[in-house]
Design an enzyme around this catalytic site. Structure first.
Site, PDB file in Angstrom:
ATOM      1  CE1 TYR A  55     -58.376   9.108  21.307  1.00  0.00           C
ATOM      2  CE2 TYR A  55     -59.296   8.336  19.236  1.00  0.00           C
ATOM      3  CZ  TYR A  55     -59.464   8.770  20.534  1.00  0.00           C
ATOM      4  OH  TYR A  55     -60.728   8.869  21.047  1.00  0.00           O
ATOM      5  CE1 TYR A  94     -54.130   1.275  21.414  1.00  0.00           C
ATOM      6  CE2 TYR A  94     -53.646   2.934  19.760  1.00  0.00           C
ATOM      7  CZ  TYR A  94     -54.018   2.603  21.048  1.00  0.00           C
ATOM      8  OH  TYR A  94     -54.290   3.585  21.946  1.00  0.00           O
ATOM      9  N   GLY A 103     -64.915  11.223  18.734  1.00  0.00           N
ATOM     10  CA  GLY A 103     -63.610  11.872  18.683  1.00  0.00           C
ATOM     11  C   GLY A 103     -62.986  11.603  17.323  1.00  0.00           C
ATOM     12  CB  CYS A 106     -33.004   3.060  20.557  1.00  0.00           C
ATOM     13  SG  CYS A 106     -33.803   3.741  22.007  1.00  0.00           S
ATOM     14  CD  GLU A 107     -38.276   0.933  22.561  1.00  0.00           C
ATOM     15  OE1 GLU A 107     -38.665  -0.245  22.525  1.00  0.00           O
ATOM     16  OE2 GLU A 107     -38.034   1.548  23.607  1.00  0.00           O
ATOM     17  N   GLY A 155     -66.770   6.249  19.495  1.00  0.00           N
ATOM     18  CA  GLY A 155     -66.379   4.945  18.971  1.00  0.00           C
ATOM     19  C   GLY A 155     -66.602   4.756  17.491  1.00  0.00           C
ATOM     20  CD  GLU A 199     -69.297  10.553  25.903  1.00  0.00           C
ATOM     21  OE1 GLU A 199     -68.405   9.677  25.852  1.00  0.00           O
ATOM     22  OE2 GLU A 199     -69.944  10.778  26.931  1.00  0.00           O
ATOM     23  NE  ARG A 239     -54.667   5.219  16.354  1.00  0.00           N
ATOM     24  CZ  ARG A 239     -55.052   4.354  15.443  1.00  0.00           C
ATOM     25  NH1 ARG A 239     -54.491   4.349  14.256  1.00  0.00           N
ATOM     26  NH2 ARG A 239     -55.990   3.488  15.710  1.00  0.00           N
TER      27      ARG A 239
HETATM   28  N1  LLP Z   1     -66.088   8.798  25.113  1.00  0.00           N
HETATM   29  C1  LLP Z   1     -65.341   8.086  25.965  1.00  0.00           C
HETATM   30  C2  LLP Z   1     -65.796   7.898  27.339  1.00  0.00           C
HETATM   31  C3  LLP Z   1     -64.112   7.540  25.535  1.00  0.00           C
HETATM   32  O1  LLP Z   1     -63.372   6.835  26.379  1.00  0.00           O
HETATM   33  C4  LLP Z   1     -63.673   7.762  24.199  1.00  0.00           C
HETATM   34  C5  LLP Z   1     -62.412   7.213  23.720  1.00  0.00           C
HETATM   35  C6  LLP Z   1     -64.506   8.527  23.353  1.00  0.00           C
HETATM   36  C7  LLP Z   1     -65.699   9.026  23.831  1.00  0.00           C
HETATM   37  C8  LLP Z   1     -64.130   8.828  21.931  1.00  0.00           C
HETATM   38  O2  LLP Z   1     -64.007   7.672  21.175  1.00  0.00           O
HETATM   39  P1  LLP Z   1     -63.783   7.750  19.589  1.00  0.00           P
HETATM   40  O3  LLP Z   1     -65.042   8.340  18.981  1.00  0.00           O
HETATM   41  O4  LLP Z   1     -62.623   8.625  19.334  1.00  0.00           O
HETATM   42  O5  LLP Z   1     -63.533   6.358  19.198  1.00  0.00           O
HETATM   43  N2  LLP Z   1     -55.927   5.736  21.417  1.00  0.00           N
HETATM   44  C9  LLP Z   1     -56.831   4.819  20.749  1.00  0.00           C
HETATM   45  C10 LLP Z   1     -58.265   5.172  20.970  1.00  0.00           C
HETATM   46  C11 LLP Z   1     -58.649   5.287  22.425  1.00  0.00           C
HETATM   47  C12 LLP Z   1     -60.069   5.707  22.649  1.00  0.00           C
HETATM   48  C13 LLP Z   1     -60.313   6.019  24.083  1.00  0.00           C
HETATM   49  N3  LLP Z   1     -61.627   6.488  24.402  1.00  0.00           N
HETATM   50  C14 LLP Z   1     -56.451   4.770  19.274  1.00  0.00           C
HETATM   51  O6  LLP Z   1     -55.483   5.411  18.873  1.00  0.00           O
HETATM   52  O7  LLP Z   1     -57.058   4.048  18.478  1.00  0.00           O
END
Ligand code: LLP
Length: 413
Positions: A370, A316, A275, A342-343, A239, A273, A312
């Site tokens: 993402y 969002y 990402g 086409c959107e 997150g 965790e 994205r």
């Molecule tokens: N752990 C769990 C259980 C998760 O569900 C997620 C992300 C992460 C770790 C990694 O989160 P991060 O560090 O990347 O924020 N598609 C969306 C983001 C969806 C995140 C889903 N879960 C976007 O493009 O902003």
């Protein structure tokens, strides 16, 4: 030279001119910097210093084998959400005992696959899931390592679609149900309780919601200890937010210190965790201007990248920087940068001031996370190629799809 920067008006990735990489591989094109990827992972790793910890890269953010293999070589662990992601992590050369399996909907087949591979931990999201995992483990004659994902009910102050730690969200189990879930799991011969986890949302830019979650999770750890259930790790999820426009990105050292402080002298390994914070800033999407057009209201830059390549903005209303790959001196105009799909939601950016001509390359920055992973074949568009700049070379790490392949699995009747 490392990073994504402008030298003499030209964008470079780890010292290589982005325009020449694009000439070679075509558009739309994702380009990743190995150096940024490595630096960002190391920032998390170093922030914990000698405190026992584990950085579990969230594979969903970008699951290209090149990304996974670079992180595997650094010693990263991995957070996965499907049997497919498990296969990718193993194919990238990481051992199964560095894999944590999250997600609300694990199937029996996925549980079998993960147990047979010997993963490190299952992050369980419901009591039904624990029951199912116990049955599968018993049938296979193994013991499944489990953590429960707790919903700490804190407001992550982020976009509602990427906020996950509130009671109204589908994720995790409620604080009130946690002790009963742990007691049942601890009593099960084929489940081994090892930890606790949470993930409160994505793109968080302040440390406060994390601190609130840490405090609630630690209170629960202590409660469980009083019940005789001792955990070995606490997983604070991902997150961590990055800069897309003028956000102040989360300070990872500050976050790690807050986690370390919350844990105190409890004998818990700290897991995270992340990402987006690892891979987001490491990528750009390059697209080419096909047409510049104007109506009475607006000017449009119609480019060859679309919502199927980067969803994205459409999904969002996410704002990502869009800049010319080569700076030009001609007068700037304000454009909506739109794709050919086409959107009306098919835009990469709105009201962007750009000095551009037909044929120019534009780079959408902060597109490492993402982005490609959420791409689709809508409008029968072949997905983009991916390149990683590594050790001074631009390497093709995913070939551009070929249209004939897109319907190869179909048949006429
Ligand atoms: N752990 C769990 C259980 C998760 O569900 C997620 C992300 C992460 C770790 C990694 O989160 P991060 O560090 O990347 O924020 N598609 C969306 C983001 C969806 C995140 C889903 N879960 C976007 O493009 O902003």
């Amino acid at each position: 030279m490392s990073g994504i920067e402008r030298i003499g008006g030209h964008l470079h990735v780890d010292g290589l001119p982005l325009a020449s990489i694009t000439e070679t591989h075509g558009t739309p094109l994702y380009v990743y910097s190995r150096d940024i990827l490595e630096q960002n992972w190391k920032t998390f790793d170093r922030a914990f210093g000698a405190v026992p910890h584990r950085v579990c890269y969230a594979v969903k953010a970008n699951s290209n084998l090149a990304v996974l293999s670079v992180l595997a070589k650094l010693g990263s662990s991995f957070d996965i959400v499907s049997g497919g992601e498990l296969k990718r992590v193993l194919a990238a050369g990481a051992p199964a005992d560095r894999v944590v399996f999250s997600g609300v909907g694990k199937t029996i087949a996925e549980m079998e696959q993960a147990l047979q591979a010997g993963i490190l931990c299952f992050n369980i999201e419901s009591t039904d899931e624990a029951t199912r995992l116990g049955e599968v483990a018993e049938r296979l004659g193994v013991v499944a390592p489990v953590s429960f994902r707790i919903n700490p009910d804190v407001d992550a102050q982020t976009h509602p679609y990427i906020s996950t730690g509130l009671k109204e969200n589908k994720f995790g189990i409620a604080m009130e149900e946690a002790t009963a879930a742990y007691k049942a799991a601890a009593a099960h011969a084929h489940l081994s309780v090892c930890g606790i986890d949470c993930h409160i949302g994505s793109q968080l830019t302040s440390v406060e919601p994390f601190e609130a979650a840490f405090a609630r999770m630690i209170a629960l750890v202590d409660e469980l200890k009083n019940l005789g259930i001792e955990l070995q790790h606490i997983d604070f999820g991902g997150g961590q937010g990055i800069r897309y426009s003028d956000e102040e990105p989360l300070d990872i050292n500050q976050l790690a210190n807050a986690a370390i402080k919350a844990v105190g002298d409890r004998p818990l390994e700290i897991w995270m965790e992340p990402g987006r914070a690892i891979v987001g800033p490491a990528g750009v999407l390059v697209t080419q201007v096909e047409y510049l057009k104007q109506n009475s209201e607006k000017a449009f830059a119609v480019v060859d990248g679309a919502m199927n390549d980067l969803i994205r903005p459409a999904l969002y209303s996410a704002w990502q920087p869009i800049v010319p790959v080569i700076e030009s001196k001609q007068p700037a105009r304000v454009y909506d940068v739109v794709g050919p799909v086409c959107e009306s939601a098919d835009f990469l950016g709105k009201d962007r001031e750009l000095s551009i001509s037909q044929g120019d390359y534009l780079a959408v920055l902060a597109s490492g996370a993402y982005a490609f992973v959420m791409s689709s074949n809508y409008n029968t568009r072949a997905r983009a190629a991916e390149v990683m700049v590594s050790e001074g070379q631009a390497r093709l790490v995913r070939k551009r799809e070929i249209v004939d392949e897109l319907f190869a699995l179909e048949s006429t009747v």
